[in-house]
Design an enzyme around this catalytic site. Structure first.
Site, mmCIF file in Angstrom:
data_model
loop_
_atom_site.group_PDB
_atom_site.id
_atom_site.type_symbol
_atom_site.label_atom_id
_atom_site.label_comp_id
_atom_site.label_asym_id
_atom_site.label_seq_id
_atom_site.Cartn_x
_atom_site.Cartn_y
_atom_site.Cartn_z
ATOM 1 N N ARG A 120 0.855 -1.185 0.000
ATOM 2 C CA ARG A 120 0.000 0.000 0.000
ATOM 3 C C ARG A 120 0.891 1.234 0.000
ATOM 4 N NH1 ARG A 120 -3.349 -2.927 -1.490
ATOM 5 N NH2 ARG A 120 -5.478 -3.272 -0.705
ATOM 6 N N GLU B 276 -4.343 6.733 -5.326
ATOM 7 C CA GLU B 276 -4.279 6.058 -6.608
ATOM 8 C C GLU B 276 -5.482 6.434 -7.458
ATOM 9 O OE1 GLU B 276 -3.840 1.859 -5.931
ATOM 10 O OE2 GLU B 276 -1.714 2.058 -5.481
ATOM 11 N N HIS C 9 -0.049 -0.399 -9.859
ATOM 12 C CA HIS C 9 -0.754 -1.342 -8.990
ATOM 13 C C HIS C 9 -1.194 -2.582 -9.779
ATOM 14 C CE1 HIS C 9 -3.208 -1.524 -5.004
ATOM 15 N NE2 HIS C 9 -2.761 -2.710 -5.359
#
Length: 324
Positions: free
Chosen positions: A242, A271, A290
């Site tokens: 994260r 994000e 990601h």
């Protein structure tokens, strides 16, 4: 006869949306009435009647929980659960589950971790960019190209994913240290050749540091300016967990100052990152959007693990992987 349960499946467009949700809905037992949405508050009536919310990165806020008086379970289709208001769920007595024990993401996250480590060690991004610009960069890059073999890998969080990373590190002849509140069994430590140390010691001795911890209030900015300063100037930081585990400005400062050799990042806060994020322009970084948990194979395993847990709950079984 088992009571009918209303299930609200939140499937964001980037992971398939309603089409994927419709396929998943068929996996629930007959006593489940499934409504598929692409955002948690898209269908207020379905939220109000939901006994179970299954969500993959779709936020479940205190307001959503308050709007769902029948709610009995929140099932995250991920290892992470930071997009759920745990305090609000706890106050209501609603368990929140992830898919931790399924291992659905561990293979690809481990592969992405090593992809970033190897890209950093071999200077693949600057080498590629230079060649596309007709620049034979070997004389400039050869002093910074290094090996994984013989280096120390520090793993922050030796859970299912951390263990998978450690297994791969053995194949690269790396030494392994790890930190975290939970110590692995003696058998696991022996099998991996892993040594448990405090976080500060891990940062001091590691050539590569990889983060595999959940994001909680206790782990937010786990790597801040003070802790980043403990790293060797030749060390690399990799984060596939994260984004908020690292103070991004502090990391950018360290990279610009040459206090670190580089960083490989698959996750950001927020994000997608804004153009103002200084890490986007920092030297010696390898960035990916990601992608560590979103291969075709991984998405199927994640969805099946989340649905299986929620479906078992609907059928009267106790939930697995309760995180709050």
């Amino acid at each position: 006869m088992t009571e009918t349960k209303n299930v609200l499946a939140v499937v964001s467009p980037h992971v398939g949306g309603r089409t994927a949700g419709a396929a998943l809905a068929t996996l629930f037992p007959g006593q489940a009435r499934v409504t598929v949405v692409e955002a948690t508050d898209e269908d207020p009536a379905a939220l109000r009647e939901a006994h179970v919310v299954v969500t993959g990165l779709g936020p479940v806020t205190a307001e959503h929980i308050a709007a769902a008086p029948e709610l009995e379970l929140i099932q995250c289709a991920s290892h992470g659960f930071d997009y759920v208001d745990l305090d609000a769920a706890r106050e209501r007595g609603v368990p929140v589950c992830n898919i931790g024990s399924s291992g659905a993401e561990k293979q690809n996250v481990a592969e992405q971790t090593f992809a970033l480590m190897l890209a950093l060690a071999k200077q693949l991004v600057p080498a590629h960019t230079a060649l596309t610009e007709a620049d034979w960069a070997l004389p400039r890059l050869q002093q910074s190209i290094t090996e994984l073999s013989g280096k120390t890998l520090g793993i922050v969080g030796l859970g299912h994913i951390g263990e998978e990373v450690a297994r791969r590190a053995l194949a690269f002849d790396m030494s392994i240290v790890y930190a975290g509140p939970t110590r692995a069994s003696a058998e696991t430590e022996a099998r991996l050749g892993a040594r448990h140390v405090g976080l500060e010691e891990l940062l001091r001795v590691s050539d590569y540091v990889t983060l595999h911890a959940p994001l909680t209030e206790a782990t937010r900015h786990l790597l801040d300016a003070e802790r980043l300063a403990l790293l060797k100037p030749t060390a690399f930081v990799v984060n596939t967990s994260r984004g908020a585990l690292i103070d991004q400005d502090a990391l950018a400062d360290a990279l610009h100052a040459g206090a670190l050799a580089g960083a490989g990042l698959d996750v950001f806060d927020p994000e997608p990152p804004t153009p103002a994020l200084r890490l986007l322009k920092a030297p010696n970084v390898v960035l990916s959007p990601h992608v560590a948990g979103v291969t075709r194979e991984t998405l199927v395993r994640i969805a099946l693990a989340a649905v299986r847990n929620a479906a078992d709950f609907v059928a009267g079984e106790p939930p697995r992987d309760v995180v709050s």
